[in-house]
Design a protein around this motif. Sequence first.
Motif, mmCIF file in Angstrom:
data_model
loop_
_atom_site.group_PDB
_atom_site.id
_atom_site.type_symbol
_atom_site.label_atom_id
_atom_site.label_comp_id
_atom_site.label_asym_id
_atom_site.label_seq_id
_atom_site.Cartn_x
_atom_site.Cartn_y
_atom_site.Cartn_z
ATOM 1 N N MET A 1 0.789 -1.179 -0.005
ATOM 2 C CA MET A 1 -0.021 0.064 -0.080
ATOM 3 C C MET A 1 1.088 1.207 -0.126
ATOM 4 N N LYS A 2 0.553 2.468 -0.852
ATOM 5 C CA LYS A 2 1.170 3.456 -0.929
ATOM 6 C C LYS A 2 0.342 4.599 -0.570
ATOM 7 N N ARG A 3 1.064 5.588 0.318
ATOM 8 C CA ARG A 3 0.406 6.711 0.963
ATOM 9 C C ARG A 3 1.038 7.949 0.520
ATOM 10 N N VAL A 4 -0.011 9.091 0.404
ATOM 11 C CA VAL A 4 0.551 10.298 0.342
ATOM 12 C C VAL A 4 0.466 11.041 1.563
ATOM 13 N N PRO A 5 1.361 11.759 2.366
ATOM 14 C CA PRO A 5 1.383 12.172 3.581
ATOM 15 C C PRO A 5 -0.193 13.235 3.689
ATOM 16 N N ASP A 15 -3.551 0.124 -4.119
ATOM 17 C CA ASP A 15 -3.146 -1.533 -4.008
ATOM 18 C C ASP A 15 -2.777 -1.903 -5.472
ATOM 19 N N ASN A 16 -1.614 -2.260 -5.753
ATOM 20 C CA ASN A 16 -1.208 -2.926 -6.793
ATOM 21 C C ASN A 16 -1.938 -4.084 -7.400
ATOM 22 N N ARG A 17 -2.440 -4.888 -6.467
ATOM 23 C CA ARG A 17 -3.005 -6.167 -6.563
ATOM 24 C C ARG A 17 -4.383 -6.146 -6.757
ATOM 25 N N ALA A 18 -5.010 -5.071 -6.831
ATOM 26 C CA ALA A 18 -6.454 -4.503 -6.850
ATOM 27 C C ALA A 18 -6.843 -4.823 -8.452
ATOM 28 N N LYS A 19 -7.910 -5.159 -8.666
ATOM 29 C CA LYS A 19 -8.336 -5.293 -10.174
ATOM 30 C C LYS A 19 -8.747 -4.031 -10.818
ATOM 31 N N ALA A 20 -8.952 -3.114 -10.080
ATOM 32 C CA ALA A 20 -8.912 -1.547 -10.636
ATOM 33 C C ALA A 20 -7.730 -1.141 -10.929
ATOM 34 N N PRO A 21 -7.620 -0.483 -12.111
ATOM 35 C CA PRO A 21 -5.992 0.187 -12.479
ATOM 36 C C PRO A 21 -5.808 1.423 -11.401
ATOM 37 N N ILE A 22 -4.567 1.603 -11.374
ATOM 38 C CA ILE A 22 -4.035 2.591 -10.333
ATOM 39 C C ILE A 22 -4.613 3.923 -10.607
ATOM 40 N N ARG A 49 3.718 15.346 -11.659
ATOM 41 C CA ARG A 49 5.162 14.825 -11.170
ATOM 42 C C ARG A 49 5.408 14.456 -9.795
ATOM 43 N N ALA A 50 4.981 15.356 -8.978
ATOM 44 C CA ALA A 50 5.089 15.327 -7.443
ATOM 45 C C ALA A 50 4.140 14.238 -6.943
ATOM 46 N N MET A 51 3.029 14.101 -7.452
ATOM 47 C CA MET A 51 2.129 12.928 -6.771
ATOM 48 C C MET A 51 2.722 11.731 -7.293
ATOM 49 N N ALA A 52 3.205 11.633 -8.383
ATOM 50 C CA ALA A 52 3.467 10.243 -9.038
ATOM 51 C C ALA A 52 4.805 10.086 -8.134
ATOM 52 N N ALA A 53 5.602 10.855 -7.897
ATOM 53 C CA ALA A 53 7.023 10.662 -7.105
ATOM 54 C C ALA A 53 6.477 10.141 -5.816
ATOM 55 N N GLU A 54 5.440 10.917 -5.115
ATOM 56 C CA GLU A 54 5.083 10.590 -3.799
ATOM 57 C C GLU A 54 4.699 9.076 -3.531
ATOM 58 N N LEU A 55 3.745 8.781 -4.573
ATOM 59 C CA LEU A 55 2.909 7.678 -4.531
ATOM 60 C C LEU A 55 3.704 6.449 -4.969
ATOM 61 N N GLN A 56 4.790 6.686 -5.923
ATOM 62 C CA GLN A 56 5.817 5.911 -6.567
ATOM 63 C C GLN A 56 4.901 5.222 -7.407
ATOM 64 N N VAL A 57 4.342 5.685 -8.256
ATOM 65 C CA VAL A 57 3.601 5.072 -9.501
ATOM 66 C C VAL A 57 3.969 5.880 -10.837
ATOM 67 N N ILE A 60 1.746 8.984 -15.951
ATOM 68 C CA ILE A 60 0.698 8.767 -16.636
ATOM 69 C C ILE A 60 -0.570 8.303 -15.814
ATOM 70 N N SER A 61 -0.521 7.607 -14.860
ATOM 71 C CA SER A 61 -1.595 7.164 -13.896
ATOM 72 C C SER A 61 -2.214 8.503 -13.340
ATOM 73 N N VAL A 62 -1.343 9.294 -12.762
ATOM 74 C CA VAL A 62 -1.530 10.325 -12.046
ATOM 75 C C VAL A 62 -2.507 11.309 -13.373
ATOM 76 N N PHE A 63 -1.979 11.506 -14.178
ATOM 77 C CA PHE A 63 -2.326 12.347 -15.329
ATOM 78 C C PHE A 63 -3.561 11.818 -15.776
ATOM 79 N N ASN A 64 -3.759 10.442 -16.068
ATOM 80 C CA ASN A 64 -5.209 10.216 -16.284
ATOM 81 C C ASN A 64 -6.170 10.403 -15.226
#
Length: 196
Positions: A1-5, A15-22, A49-57, A60-64
């Motif tokens: 699980m990844k979290r943003v402060p 959750d990377n294991r969830a059926k729904a895409p990130i 960029r900052a959100m993707a770095a914080e979530l380590q994803v 493009i996922s954040v952009f979408n």
Amino acid sequence: MKRVPATFIPLIMLDNRAKAPIYRQLYDCLRTAITEGRIRPGQRLPSTRAMAAELQVSRISVFNAYEQLQSEGYLETFAGSGTCVARTIPDDAFGLSSDQRRRGVRQAIAESGPRSLSVHALDLLNAPLEPWLRNLGAFRVSLPALDQFPVDVWSKLVARHSRKQSRVIMAYGDAMGYLPFRETIAQYLSAFRGVR
């Protein structure tokens, strides 16, 4: 699980294991936070960029996710200022029925009173109709200036030459057009326009 402060925005769990895409998980978390008021209208969100770095994803996922929220009216983007929560959230975000939304729109219109038009808009409304608005006049696509067209001369020429038509001319011809007509046009362009 990844979290943003919590200093950025409310807790986001992916959750990377969830059926729904990130991107969909991120979209759901942000939309819920907006509709529940945990992210306020006008509040600035981290850059993609900052959100993707914080979530380590992937960025493009954040952009979408941001694009989906923006297309639904939850986010606004401003050049140089980044992405913010929209000042006015769509009514359906709070579970309002369509009747309640309509009443809200009518009430807002009634409260704002009649709108005034600019001088230019009033001039356009009071201007007489131009011939091109009735499919006449110049500058219509694929239509000559019918108010200037020599209908009498044209009718006489069509009547004179259509009496002598062969069956070949009446059927579908060459895709490039009638050969004698093409030759006449080529001669004219060569003589008067210098086109080879």
